[in-house]
Design an enzyme around this catalytic site. Structure first.
Site, PDB file in Angstrom:
ATOM      1  CG  ASN A  53      57.747  16.535 -17.626  1.00 25.70           C
ATOM      2  OD1 ASN A  53      58.799  15.964 -17.316  1.00 25.70           O
ATOM      3  ND2 ASN A  53      57.717  17.580 -18.438  1.00 25.70           N
ATOM      4  CE  LYS A  96      61.682  17.374 -10.205  1.00 26.43           C
ATOM      5  NZ  LYS A  96      60.399  17.146 -10.896  1.00 26.43           N
ATOM      6  CE1 TYR A 134      64.063  20.097 -10.575  1.00 24.12           C
ATOM      7  CE2 TYR A 134      66.196  19.012 -10.391  1.00 24.12           C
ATOM      8  CZ  TYR A 134      64.971  19.154 -11.020  1.00 24.12           C
ATOM      9  OH  TYR A 134      64.656  18.347 -12.092  1.00 24.12           O
TER      10      TYR A 134
END
Length: 250
Positions: free
Chosen positions: A93, A162, A158
């Site tokens: 995470n 991901k 980002y």
């Protein structure tokens, strides 16, 4: 009370606040022993103190390795096995975001995002998977994002990172399935974390207007998805990117 993770051992990186802390609490409430990992000893100790007040009988520990350091990660994961006897679940995470425009992006900024959002996931997954294989199986869960699917108008590092996590998730699911290791990801939409809470109402209102359910997600909403995927209820689910975004982009 039915505990979905009774006698399981979980590691949660980025577990000191927000979604990660909600996942830690949800796992403890469902019977798991949990090692929460953070970036600094201070935040890890603060999280452990809160958890011990909430769950005095819980089996918990805290660590703060550099996730881009393979040797540190391997050593910490081996320590968790020694402490609790197994490593059944890994939740990757930990991550950072960046809103810099493409024209102003510096290479070192991009690399920093790749290091924590991608390389750290690889390092932790590899070290944990070796133990899981010896044990006869396990579960690896990654935090993705809905912007990995749809992109965003700034901070391209980002969503790119991901998207890489999604690819790693699907590839590892195919490669590790023969070792009874399931690999999935959760892609949250707008969630009430510290970062979102700091946004002005003028920004939040238009965002909520794009969500058919009419609200931002709560960390517990995301934690529930992780709980399902970590449990035996998802024993035939692997290689999936589960969107939890209130149908914002459906």
């Amino acid at each position: 009370m039915f505990m979905m993770l009774k006698n399981k051992v979980a590691i949660v990186t980025g577990g000191t606040r927000g979604i990660g802390f909600a996942v830690v609490k949800k796992f403890i409430e469902n019977g798991a022993a949990v090692s929460l990992w953070g970036s600094r000893q201070e935040t890890v100790d603060q999280a452990l103190e809160q958890l011990k007040e909430l769950y005095p009988d819980a089996k918990i520990s805290g660590k703060y390795p550099s996730l881009k350091d393979t040797a540190q990660v391997t050593a910490m994961i081996n320590q968790v096995k020694e402490e609790f006897g197994a490593v059944d679940i890994l939740v990757n995470n930990a991550g950072i975001s960046q809103s810099t425009s493409f024209y102003n992006y510096q290479p070192e900024e991009f690399q920093k995002i790749v290091d924590l959002n991608v390389t750290a996931v690889f390092n932790c997954s590899q070290a944990a998977a070796k133990i899981m294989k010896e044990q006869g199986g396990g579960v690896i869960l990654n935090t993705s994002s809905m912007v990995s699917i749809y992109g965003q108008p700034s901070g391209c590092g980002y969503p790119a990172s991901k998207f890489a996590v999604n690819g790693l998730t699907k590839s590892l699911a195919r490669e590790l399935g023969c070792d009874n290791i399931r690999v999935n990801a959760v892609a949250p939409g707008i969630t009430r974390t510290d970062m979102v809470a700091a946004l002005p109402e003028a920004v939040i209102k238009p965002l909520i207007a794009t969500i058919p359910l009419g609200r931002v997600g709560e960390p517990e909403d995301i934690a529930n998805a992780f709980l399902f995927l970590a449990s035996d209820m998802a024993s035939y689910v692997t290689g999936e990117i589960l969107s939890v975004d209130g149908a914002a982009r459906s």
